[in-house]
Design an enzyme around this catalytic site. Structure first.
Site, short mmCIF file in Angstrom:
data_model
loop_
_atom_site.label_atom_id
_atom_site.label_comp_id
_atom_site.label_asym_id
_atom_site.label_seq_id
_atom_site.Cartn_x
_atom_site.Cartn_y
_atom_site.Cartn_z
N GLU A 1 -7.77 44.40 102.13
CA GLU A 1 -8.98 45.04 102.63
C GLU A 1 -8.78 45.44 104.09
O GLU A 1 -7.82 45.03 104.74
CB GLU A 1 -10.20 44.12 102.52
CG GLU A 1 -10.14 42.86 103.39
CD GLU A 1 -11.40 42.03 103.27
OE1 GLU A 1 -12.45 42.57 102.86
OE2 GLU A 1 -11.35 40.83 103.60
N LYS B 1 -14.18 48.26 97.98
CA LYS B 1 -12.79 47.84 97.83
C LYS B 1 -12.00 48.76 96.90
O LYS B 1 -10.79 48.92 97.07
CB LYS B 1 -12.73 46.39 97.32
CG LYS B 1 -13.43 45.39 98.25
CD LYS B 1 -12.84 45.43 99.65
CE LYS B 1 -13.43 44.36 100.56
NZ LYS B 1 -14.84 44.59 100.91
N LYS C 1 -11.00 31.59 108.18
CA LYS C 1 -9.87 31.35 109.07
C LYS C 1 -10.20 30.25 110.08
O LYS C 1 -11.32 30.15 110.56
CB LYS C 1 -9.51 32.65 109.80
CG LYS C 1 -9.14 33.78 108.85
CD LYS C 1 -9.17 35.13 109.56
CE LYS C 1 -9.01 36.27 108.56
NZ LYS C 1 -9.26 37.58 109.17
N ARG D 1 -14.13 46.77 112.17
CA ARG D 1 -14.84 46.22 113.32
C ARG D 1 -13.88 45.42 114.18
O ARG D 1 -12.71 45.22 113.81
CB ARG D 1 -15.96 45.29 112.83
CG ARG D 1 -15.43 44.21 111.89
CD ARG D 1 -16.42 43.13 111.60
NE ARG D 1 -15.99 42.25 110.51
CZ ARG D 1 -15.13 41.26 110.61
NH1 ARG D 1 -14.54 41.02 111.76
NH2 ARG D 1 -14.80 40.51 109.56
N GLY E 1 -15.40 38.32 102.84
CA GLY E 1 -15.63 36.99 103.38
C GLY E 1 -15.35 35.87 102.40
O GLY E 1 -15.86 34.76 102.53
#
Length: 462
Positions: free
Chosen positions: A300, A128, A250, A304, A177
C-alpha cells in the site's frame, strides 16, 4: 538537518497554516512552520485545551468535545475555524482526516490549500485494488494476486485461491492499519474467511469490496519515502525497516533497512518515483512493501506524513515537513536524486502511555519527566510535567530518535537514551522497549514482521 533558504518560500500562496491535528505531530508541524516564517492556527478538543503548543500559535480554537468524531474529525468545524482565523492552508498531519479525499476536496473548494497530495491521488491509493493496478502499470513489484475485486461467485473465489496458492490473505479494498484482513491456510477456511472479512469491511470502511493475495510467511516490512513537487520532480529518500510490529502496529522503525543491497532496492525506489509521476502525486508519501527472499512486494501507499518520518530526516539531512509545506507553497524541489545522500543509521522508538505487559492504555497526569539529550538524540513530543494524558486518543506520547554512524552504534545509543528516559505518574512501554533492545536476535537484524509477537509470547510463557 539542512536548513531551508528564505527564497524557498517566495511564492507565498499562504502565510498562515491551520494544523488540524494534536499531540506530538501538531508540535512537529508547528516547529516546521515557524522555521519557515509561517504563522500557525491550532485547533483542539475540549480535552486538549491545555495543550502546550496552543501558546505558540496565532490562534488556538476549540472545535468540539473530547470524542474525535465531534472535534478532530469534524470537517465542517475545522473549515469554519480556518475561515474565521484567516488560515490559507490546512495541514492534516497523520491519522484523523489526513487520507480523506473528500476533506482535501472540501479544502480546495473553500479556496484554501491542502498540504498533501491531490484528492485524486488520495482516492486512487486509498482503494487498494486501484492502487495495485496503478503500481503494476508503473512497474512497481506487487504481491501475487489479481488486480480485481473478489466476486460473490464461490467457484471463482476457489479458483482464484488455487491459482495463487495457499496460504492466501483476504483484504478489504478500503482497509488499512492492519484491519480488514484474514489469512486463509487451506480451502476449508476460505468461504468463512471471505464472509467474515466482507462483513467487517462493510462495517469499518463502508465498502464490502475485497481482494485476494498470496500470504508471505516470513517477510520484513520495508518502506520507501518519496517527495514530489508540482512540476514533475520526484525523489525517493532512502528506505526504512518497520518490521517490529505488534498487532500490525509499528513499535520501532529504522533507516536504512539493514542488509538490503542498493542493487536490489534502487530499481524499486526509481519505480516508486515513476509511479508518483504517473498518478500526479504531490508532497510526501510512503510506499510500503513486504520483502522476502530478496524480492519486494508492494502492499500500500500512505498518502501523508508518517509517524516514522524522523529516521529518514536524520539519515537524509532533509526536513521533510518543511519540504512538504514548501511544495504546497508551489516551490520546486531544490535537489535532484543525485543530491539525496543518506548517511549513518537512525532508529525511532514509539513511547506510548500504556501498560508494558498488557498494553492497555494509561491515562493520567505526568509526574517527574526526564528526557534524554546529547549528540545524535532527538525527542519529538508535546508532553511536560503536569501534562494530563487523555483517554480519548492514540496512546503515543513521544518519539525517541537516535542517529549514529552505523547500526550497532545506533542501537547502543538508543539503549543509553532509553535508560535515561523517565516518565512518572502514568504507565508507559519504556520497560518493554528496554527489554527489546537487549534481545540478541533484534540486535542482529534477524527478524521479520512476526518476530515481535513471537518474542512477546515467549516472554509471557516464562
Amino acid at each position: 538537518m539542512r536548513q531551508s533558504s528564505d527564497s524557498a518560500v517566495a511564492p507565498l500562496r499562504f502565510d498562515t497554516v491551520m494544523i488540524a491535528n494534536r499531540g506530538e505531530i501538531a508540535t512537529r508541524i508547528q516547529r516546521a512552520c515557524h522555521a519557515l516564517g509561517i504563522k500557525t492556527v491550532m485547533i483542539c478538543s475540549e480535552a486538549d485545551r491545555q495543550a502546550p503548543y496552543g501558546r505558540d500559535a496565532q490562534h488556538f480554537l476549540c472545535v468540539g468535545p473530547a470524542p474525535a468524531a465531534k472535534s478532530y474529525l469534524n470537517q465542517d468545524a475545522i473549515l469554519l475555524a480556518a475561515r474565521l482565523t484567516g488560515a490559507g492552508a490546512i495541514h492534516p498531519g497523520y491519522g484523523f482526516l489526513s487520507e480523506k479525499a473528500a476533506f482535501a476536496e472540501a479544502i480546495e473548494r473553500a479556496g484554501l490549500v491542502f498540504i498533501g497530495p491531490p484528492a485524486s491521488a488520495i482516492a486512487t491509493m486509498g482503494d487498494k485494488i486501484a492502487a495495485k493496478r496503478a503500481m503494476i502499470a508503473a512497474g512497481v513489484p506487487c504481491v501475487p494476486g489479481p488486480d480485481t475485486a473478489l466476486p460473490e461467485d464461490r467457484d471463482v473465489i476457489e479458483r482464484t485461491a488455487r491459482k495463487i496458492g495457499y496460504p492466501v490473505i483476504i483484504k478489504a479494498a478500503g482497509g488499512g492499519g492492519g484491519r480488514g484482513m484474514r489469512v486463509v491456510a487451506d480451502a476449508g477456511q476460505l468461504h468463512e474467511a471471505v464472509a467474515l472479512t466482507r462483513q467487517e469491511a462493510r462495517q469499518a470502511f463502508g465498502s464490502a469490496e475485497l481482494y485476494m493475495e498470496k500470504f508471505l510467511q516470513h517477510p520484513r516490512h520495508i518502506e520507501i519515502q518519496v517527495l514530489c513537487d508540482n512540476n514533475g520532480n520526484a525523489l525517493w529518500l532512502g528506505h526504512r525497516d518497520c518490521s517490529m510490529q505488534r498487532r500490525h502496529q509499528k513499535v520501532v522503525e529504522e533507516a536504512p533497512a539493514p542488509g538490503i543491497s542498493p542493487r536490489i532496492i534502487d530499481p524499486v525506489g526509481l519505480a516508486c518515483v515513476e509511479a508518483c509521476r504517473q498518478i500526479g502525486y504531490r508532497g510526501v508519501g510512503t510506499f510500503e512493501f513486504l520483502f522476502e527472499d530478496g524480492r519486494f512486494y508492494f502492499i500500500e501507499m500512505n498518502t501523508r506524513l508518517q509517524v516514522e518520518h524522523p529516521v529518514t530526516e536524520m539519515t537524509s539531512g532533509l526536513d521533510i515537513v518543511q519540504e512538504q509545506i514548501k511544495v504546497a507553497q508551489g516551490c520546486r524541489l531544490e535537489i535532484d536524486q543525485a543530491g539525496v545522500r543518506c548517511t549513518g543509521h537512525s532508529i525511532e522508538c514509539r513511547i506510548n502511555a500504556e501498560d508494558p505487559d498488557s498494553f492497555l492504555p494509561s491515562a493520567g497526569m505526568i509526574g517527574r519527566l526526564t528526557l534524554p539529550e546529547g549528540e545524535g538524540v532527538r525527542v519529538d513530543t508535546h508532553i511536560h510535567e503536569g501534562y494530563r494524558v487523555s483517554p480519548y486518543y492514540d496512546s503515543l506520547i513521544a518519539k525517541l530518535i537516535v542517529h549514529a554512524p552505523n547500526r550497532p552504534a545506533a542501537i547502543a545509543r538508543m539503549r543509553e537514551a532509553l535508560a535515561a528516559t523517565e516518565i512518572g505518574g502514568i504507565s508507559t512501554n519504556l520497560a518493554f522497549l528496554r527489554a527489546l533492545f537487549d534481545d540478541e536476535a533484534f540486535a542482529s537484524g534477524a527478524t521479520d514482521i512476526h518476530y515481535l509477537e513471537q518474542w512477546l509470547a515467549r516472554r509471557r510463557s516464562t
